[in-house]
Design a protein around this motif. Structure first.
Motif, short mmCIF file in Angstrom:
data_model
loop_
_atom_site.label_atom_id
_atom_site.label_comp_id
_atom_site.label_asym_id
_atom_site.label_seq_id
_atom_site.Cartn_x
_atom_site.Cartn_y
_atom_site.Cartn_z
N TRP A 39 -30.64 -50.44 47.87
CA TRP A 39 -32.07 -50.71 47.64
C TRP A 39 -32.42 -50.52 46.17
O TRP A 39 -33.16 -51.31 45.58
N ASP A 48 -31.18 -53.33 44.01
CA ASP A 48 -32.08 -54.48 44.14
C ASP A 48 -33.34 -54.27 43.32
O ASP A 48 -33.85 -55.22 42.68
N ASP A 92 -32.57 -55.00 39.89
CA ASP A 92 -31.99 -56.34 39.73
C ASP A 92 -30.58 -56.26 39.14
O ASP A 92 -30.25 -56.92 38.15
N LYS A 97 -26.21 -54.69 40.29
CA LYS A 97 -25.27 -54.31 41.33
C LYS A 97 -24.70 -52.93 41.00
O LYS A 97 -24.66 -52.53 39.84
#
Length: 471
Positions: free
Chosen positions: A440, A443, A446, A448
């Motif tokens: 989460w 994300d 933005d 990884k």
């Protein structure tokens, strides 16, 4: 006001963490030497109950600190979730800061009364049920001193909360460090002179009182903040209610999350005492204490940057947020690995010297430490989400904690696993959280997790290279 994390903040945060953890380790030999096995187990039950009462403020303390950051960053009003960019001004609304202070004082007062009443009733009944084997009344005197400490520690939390909200990590840790050292000195002297549990309880009380006094002293170094803190400007009930409505939305949900965290970590001592002897509970608690020490030390660097991370969020600086998270994650995992190796090698032999008849289980410690490492990592991730003033994880934490306690109790009651049943039950119940909330956060930023690790390792290698080779 611009809130940044300085080297002084990081250094003092480590000093505070080291002193807090080492004071426990220094006190541990004295507890082992001057308390019986049953008294040692009862002392850890005292601490577990104290941590339980802290649950009622855990949602409000970080939420107040976070909103203080928003106000000092220019927010002219507070929102239930997120941070309204349209409310950001070029100057600090000092009256709003004063309203936040008054609201925090009222709320922490209510929490202190309610929590102490709960400990004085249910906690006392529980202690009576498990302490039949302890002769005399000294443990009851210690417990009533401990109750007084619980009340004062909770009520005066607003002082430390304001220090943290200003981003003064150094001042906060100076206050807690000195108070911890005093607790250590008082407890050590009284234990040596035969005061037993009473001496340990008096030291705990001294720590809470001195933390409040020192926090106020260091808060005076922030002129605008201390003026708002000490202002006699009239604040209406409507204004306090408005702040409470904005803060309570996240705070109350965070309280539920922290309660889940408690049942998944600290409550293990209470659960262990129901299935194992007080003596074995004490040894299990020592392993938990060592595991918590490793995880807390590993997380210290990351936590030093939380006010700066919140300020970066309020100014919509996502690149700054990515950098902070990457550095924090890499340092955390590196220190976890080092600590997991170092404790059995360096600390276990010392415990064995003090209690040769009861050796600590190395593999059990590693199992505990693996669980606590992943759990602490998830807490860091959820703190990042909270820095954005959102709290989507309450339900998942509550369900996981309840299922973990049930599964652990079943494993301990129906299998010969003993303490391993407790560890495995907690670990299995948290698998969803271990994976869901780091994803989460990635994300939210933005990016990884692998990219986050790469950025962190690049920063770490560059920093080490500069320190060693000057380039």
């Amino acid at each position: 006001m611009i809130i940044r994390t300085t080297k002084k903040d990081i250094v003092w945060n480590y000093v505070g963490t080291i002193v807090s953890l080492s004071s426990g380790f220094i006190l541990l030999p004295l507890l082992l030497a001057y308390l019986s096995g049953d008294e040692l187990g009862l002392w850890y039950v005292f601490l577990a109950i104290s941590n339980l009462t802290q649950l009622f403020q855990w949602g409000f303390e970080p939420t107040f600190a976070r909103n203080i950051v928003y106000v000092l960053s220019g927010a002219q009003s507070l929102t239930k979730e997120g941070c309204d960019p349209d409310s950001m001004g070029s100057s600090v609304d000092w009256h709003l800061l004063h309203v936040v202070f008054r609201a925090s004082k009222v709320i922490f007062g209510i929490i202190a009364v309610a929590s102490t009443a709960l400990a004085a009733t249910i906690g006392t009944l529980y202690i009576a049920a498990i302490s039949d084997g302890i002769k005399g009344y000294s443990h009851w005197v210690a417990w009533f001193i401990f109750l007084l400490a619980i009340f004062l520690n909770l009520y005066f939390l607003y002082t430390v909360t304001f220090l943290r909200g200003t981003g003064d990590i150094a001042g906060e840790n100076r206050a807690t460090t000195i108070a911890k050292l005093v607790q250590l000195a008082v407890s050590a002297v009284l234990l040596v002179f035969g005061w037993g549990l009473i001496g340990a309880a008096i030291g705990f009380l001294a720590n809470g009182v001195l933390t409040r006094v020192l926090a106020l002293h260091y808060l005076k170094e922030h002129e605008g903040v201390i003026e708002a803190f000490e202002s006699r400007t009239k604040v209406s009930r409507a204004e306090i209610k408005e702040v409470f409505d904005a803060i309570s939305f996240v705070a109350l949900r965070n309280c539920a999350t922290q309660f889940a965290s408690y049942t998944s970590t600290q409550a293990s001592t209470i659960l262990c005492s129901l299935f194992l002897s007080l003596s074995d509970t004490g040894l299990f608690s020592v392993s938990m204490q060592l595991g918590n020490a490793v995880s807390n030390f590993a997380a210290t660097f990351f936590r030093s940057y939380m006010p700066a991370l919140q300020a970066a969020y309020s100014s919509s600086n996502i690149e700054r947020q990515r950098t902070i998270v990457a550095k924090g994650v890499v340092v955390f995992w590196l220190l976890i690995v080092l600590g997991t190796v170092a404790v059995p090698v360096a600390v276990f032999p010392l415990v064995h010297i003090l209690r040769p008849e009861k050796a600590l289980d190395t593999w059990l410690f590693i199992g505990i430490n693996v669980y606590l490492a992943f759990y602490t990592h998830v807490n860091l991730m959820t703190n990042i989400i909270l820095s954005a003033n959102f709290i989507p994880f309450t339900k998942a934490f509550v369900v996981s904690s309840i299922s973990g306690i049930i599964l652990s109790a079943v494993l301990m009651a129906t299998t010969p696993l003993g303490a391993w049943g407790l560890v495995l039950g907690l670990l299995i119940s948290q698998v969803y959280n271990f994976f869901r909330w780091p994803h989460w956060v990635m994300d939210l930023l933005d990016t990884k997790y692998v990219a986050c690790l790469k950025r962190g390792f690049h920063w770490l290698s560059s920093t080490v290279s500069k320190q060693l080779f000057g380039r």
